[in-house]
Scaffold this motif. Structure first.
Motif, PDB file in Angstrom:
ATOM      1  N   THR A   1      29.191  65.272  32.984  1.00 18.22           N
ATOM      2  CA  THR A   1      29.285  66.601  32.229  1.00 18.22           C
ATOM      3  C   THR A   1      30.754  66.730  32.160  1.00 18.22           C
ATOM      4  N   LYS A   2      31.523  66.222  33.128  1.00 14.78           N
ATOM      5  CA  LYS A   2      33.042  66.307  32.804  1.00 14.78           C
ATOM      6  C   LYS A   2      33.653  65.448  31.661  1.00 14.78           C
ATOM      7  N   LEU A   3      32.984  64.460  31.247  1.00 16.19           N
ATOM      8  CA  LEU A   3      33.089  63.692  30.179  1.00 16.19           C
ATOM      9  C   LEU A   3      32.768  64.292  28.738  1.00 16.19           C
ATOM     10  N   LEU A   4      31.594  64.878  29.101  1.00 19.90           N
ATOM     11  CA  LEU A   4      31.045  65.404  27.671  1.00 19.90           C
ATOM     12  C   LEU A   4      32.009  66.753  27.402  1.00 19.90           C
ATOM     13  N   ASN A   5      32.273  67.260  28.410  1.00 21.76           N
ATOM     14  CA  ASN A   5      33.209  68.667  27.991  1.00 21.76           C
ATOM     15  C   ASN A   5      34.609  68.417  27.526  1.00 21.76           C
ATOM     16  N   GLN A   6      35.234  67.216  28.087  1.00 22.98           N
ATOM     17  CA  GLN A   6      36.311  66.976  27.356  1.00 22.98           C
ATOM     18  C   GLN A   6      36.176  66.286  26.041  1.00 22.98           C
ATOM     19  N   LYS A   7      35.203  65.782  25.819  1.00 21.10           N
ATOM     20  CA  LYS A   7      34.926  65.306  24.260  1.00 21.10           C
ATOM     21  C   LYS A   7      34.431  66.449  23.558  1.00 21.10           C
ATOM     22  N   LEU A   8      33.916  67.673  23.815  1.00 19.69           N
ATOM     23  CA  LEU A   8      33.812  68.746  23.258  1.00 19.69           C
ATOM     24  C   LEU A   8      34.824  69.561  22.992  1.00 19.69           C
ATOM     25  N   SER A   9      35.816  69.499  23.864  1.00 15.66           N
ATOM     26  CA  SER A   9      37.185  70.175  23.449  1.00 15.66           C
ATOM     27  C   SER A   9      37.797  69.895  22.391  1.00 15.66           C
ATOM     28  N   LYS A  10      37.477  68.591  21.924  1.00 15.12           N
ATOM     29  CA  LYS A  10      38.217  67.816  20.790  1.00 15.12           C
ATOM     30  C   LYS A  10      37.637  67.905  19.585  1.00 15.12           C
ATOM     31  N   LYS A  11      36.292  68.373  19.533  1.00 18.69           N
ATOM     32  CA  LYS A  11      35.370  68.400  18.203  1.00 18.69           C
ATOM     33  C   LYS A  11      34.341  69.146  18.770  1.00 18.69           C
ATOM     34  N   THR A  12      33.856  70.011  17.652  1.00 15.89           N
ATOM     35  CA  THR A  12      32.553  70.877  17.813  1.00 15.89           C
ATOM     36  C   THR A  12      31.361  69.779  17.707  1.00 15.89           C
ATOM     37  N   LEU A  13      30.065  70.175  17.923  1.00 18.63           N
ATOM     38  CA  LEU A  13      28.932  69.521  17.644  1.00 18.63           C
ATOM     39  C   LEU A  13      28.762  69.453  16.038  1.00 18.63           C
ATOM     40  N   CYS A  14      29.053  70.649  15.531  1.00 17.27           N
ATOM     41  CA  CYS A  14      28.935  70.406  14.118  1.00 17.27           C
ATOM     42  C   CYS A  14      29.702  69.468  13.262  1.00 17.27           C
ATOM     43  N   GLU A  15      31.060  69.192  13.862  1.00 19.79           N
ATOM     44  CA  GLU A  15      32.121  68.386  13.205  1.00 19.79           C
ATOM     45  C   GLU A  15      31.326  66.803  13.636  1.00 19.79           C
ATOM     46  N   LEU A  16      30.751  66.684  14.531  1.00 16.68           N
ATOM     47  CA  LEU A  16      30.476  65.319  15.113  1.00 16.68           C
ATOM     48  C   LEU A  16      29.150  64.706  14.332  1.00 16.68           C
ATOM     49  N   LYS A  17      28.462  65.664  13.731  1.00 15.62           N
ATOM     50  CA  LYS A  17      27.263  65.306  13.132  1.00 15.62           C
ATOM     51  C   LYS A  17      27.504  64.640  11.747  1.00 15.62           C
ATOM     52  N   ASN A  18      28.547  65.030  11.324  1.00 18.48           N
ATOM     53  CA  ASN A  18      29.015  64.551   9.918  1.00 18.48           C
ATOM     54  C   ASN A  18      29.652  63.201   9.739  1.00 18.48           C
ATOM     55  N   GLU A  19      30.014  62.640  10.854  1.00 21.52           N
ATOM     56  CA  GLU A  19      30.632  61.286  10.901  1.00 21.52           C
ATOM     57  C   GLU A  19      29.580  60.320  11.292  1.00 21.52           C
ATOM     58  N   LYS A  20      29.571  59.152  10.696  1.00 20.63           N
ATOM     59  CA  LYS A  20      28.725  57.987  11.002  1.00 20.63           C
ATOM     60  C   LYS A  20      29.217  57.518  12.217  1.00 20.63           C
ATOM     61  N   PHE A  21      28.158  57.091  13.165  1.00 20.98           N
ATOM     62  CA  PHE A  21      28.534  56.742  14.695  1.00 20.98           C
ATOM     63  C   PHE A  21      29.143  55.434  14.404  1.00 20.98           C
ATOM     64  N   GLN A  22      30.460  55.410  14.889  1.00 19.50           N
ATOM     65  CA  GLN A  22      30.913  53.938  14.932  1.00 19.50           C
ATOM     66  C   GLN A  22      31.101  53.462  16.406  1.00 19.50           C
ATOM     67  N   ILE A  23      31.056  52.121  16.782  1.00 18.40           N
ATOM     68  CA  ILE A  23      31.307  51.539  18.176  1.00 18.40           C
ATOM     69  C   ILE A  23      32.819  51.205  17.996  1.00 18.40           C
ATOM     70  N   ASN A  24      33.201  51.571  19.265  1.00 20.13           N
ATOM     71  CA  ASN A  24      34.636  51.319  19.335  1.00 20.13           C
ATOM     72  C   ASN A  24      34.708  50.546  20.767  1.00 20.13           C
ATOM     73  N   GLN A  25      36.087  50.101  21.119  1.00 18.93           N
ATOM     74  CA  GLN A  25      36.409  49.332  22.229  1.00 18.93           C
ATOM     75  C   GLN A  25      36.122  50.177  23.532  1.00 18.93           C
ATOM     76  N   ASN A  26      35.864  51.533  23.343  1.00 15.61           N
ATOM     77  CA  ASN A  26      35.527  52.296  24.625  1.00 15.61           C
ATOM     78  C   ASN A  26      33.923  52.125  24.826  1.00 15.61           C
ATOM     79  N   HIS A  27      33.211  51.807  23.765  1.00 12.80           N
ATOM     80  CA  HIS A  27      31.864  51.831  23.900  1.00 12.80           C
ATOM     81  C   HIS A  27      31.102  50.834  24.558  1.00 12.80           C
ATOM     82  N   ILE A  28      31.757  49.665  24.623  1.00 11.11           N
ATOM     83  CA  ILE A  28      31.116  48.655  25.296  1.00 11.11           C
ATOM     84  C   ILE A  28      31.955  47.612  26.099  1.00 11.11           C
ATOM     85  N   GLU A  29      31.449  47.046  27.369  1.00 12.02           N
ATOM     86  CA  GLU A  29      32.189  46.212  28.162  1.00 12.02           C
ATOM     87  C   GLU A  29      31.624  44.912  28.403  1.00 12.02           C
TER      88      GLU A  29
END
Length: 168
Positions: A5-33
């Motif tokens: 939940t803490k991680l979700l809240n941090q991410k939501l403090s940067k962008k709203t859900l409505c802003e996130l829906k407009n972007e294509k989901f892109q994998i980055n270096q933080n997404h895979i190990e």
């Protein structure tokens, strides 16, 4: 595996859900190990060692999951009922299971991926479920229904006496 939940809240403090829906989901270096045993000792160096095919494979999986999620959302939002929070909970539960089952031999999805992916999907779902709720609310507006059925009730259960309706 539930997302922190803490991680979700941090991410939501940067962008709203409505802003996130407009972007294509892109994998980055933080997404895979990497699943390589030495990853834990040299994580910054390993990023450079990831094969482009690993990122492409992760993005391909992601694109499939986004498509499946959007189909589920459209299907549930198209129903003739009111929004229910269980719709989103079920969507995210199924997604968690798929992510957990579908780990690649060379890499695994991180907690950051889970958070970003869920926020992206929920951003898309918000608008769809708001429209679903609005349709249901308009269709089931008590005042409109009362006015609509008032004349039918009056015709069937009342008689006119001196220009006024009285119960039969």
């Amino acid at each position: 595996m539930p997302t922190d939940t803490k991680l979700l809240n941090q991410k939501l403090s940067k962008k709203t859900l409505c802003e996130l829906k407009n972007e294509k989901f892109q994998i980055n270096q933080n997404h895979i190990e990497s699943r390589a045993f030495y990853y834990k000792f040299m994580p910054k160096i390993i990023y450079a060692m990831f094969d482009t095919k690993d990122f492409e494979r992760a993005q391909q999986l992601c694109d499939e999951w986004v498509k499946e999620c959007k189909q589920f959302i459209r299907k549930t939002a198209g129903q003739e009922q009111d929004y229910d929070s269980n719709h989103c909970q079920e969507l995210l539960r199924v997604r968690d299971e798929k992510i957990q089952k579908r780990q690649d031999q060379k890499f695994t999805f991180t907690e950051h991926f889970r958070a970003d992916f869920k926020l992206h999907i929920c951003g898309f779902a918000v608008k769809q479920y708001e429209e679903m709720h609005e349709r249901f609310r308009k269709k089931n507006d008590p005042l409109k229904r009362l006015n609509k059925e008032k004349s039918a009730y009056s015709r069937n259960n009342c008689t006119t006496v001196g220009g006024h309706l009285v119960p039969s």
